[in-house]
Design an enzyme around this catalytic site. Sequence first.
Site, PDB file in Angstrom:
ATOM      1  N   PRO A   1       0.833  -1.206   0.000  1.00 54.03           N
ATOM      2  CA  PRO A   1       0.000   0.000   0.000  1.00 54.03           C
ATOM      3  C   PRO A   1       0.872   1.263   0.000  1.00 54.03           C
ATOM      4  O   PRO A   1       1.870   1.337   0.703  1.00 54.03           O
ATOM      5  CB  PRO A   1      -0.799  -0.092   1.293  1.00 54.03           C
ATOM      6  CG  PRO A   1      -0.545  -1.437   1.861  1.00 54.03           C
ATOM      7  CD  PRO A   1       0.680  -1.974   1.220  1.00 54.03           C
ATOM      8  N   ILE A   2       0.467   2.230  -0.811  1.00 54.22           N
ATOM      9  CA  ILE A   2       1.191   3.500  -0.904  1.00 54.22           C
ATOM     10  C   ILE A   2       0.203   4.645  -0.704  1.00 54.22           C
ATOM     11  O   ILE A   2      -0.833   4.689  -1.357  1.00 54.22           O
ATOM     12  CB  ILE A   2       1.879   3.665  -2.273  1.00 54.22           C
ATOM     13  CG1 ILE A   2       2.855   2.525  -2.523  1.00 54.22           C
ATOM     14  CG2 ILE A   2       2.584   5.023  -2.359  1.00 54.22           C
ATOM     15  CD1 ILE A   2       3.423   2.503  -3.925  1.00 54.22           C
TER      16      ILE A   2
END
Length: 63
Positions: free
Chosen positions: A2-3
């Site tokens: 996840p970013i």
Amino acid sequence: MPIAQLYILDGRSNEQKETLIREVSEAMSRSLDAPIERVRVIITEMPKNHFGIGGEPASKLNR
């Protein structure tokens, strides 16, 4: 992995940005059930005259 990509106005201290990174990372890890070691946070700072609110640059609005 996840970013989170965050856009903020210039002027925050390094301590504030560290807190932001930590708390966003914790929230993403918890809500996505992802190991915190896999979470990435990118902060992009903008000058206040590069960000508009209601048709005016934030620099004119004292933001």
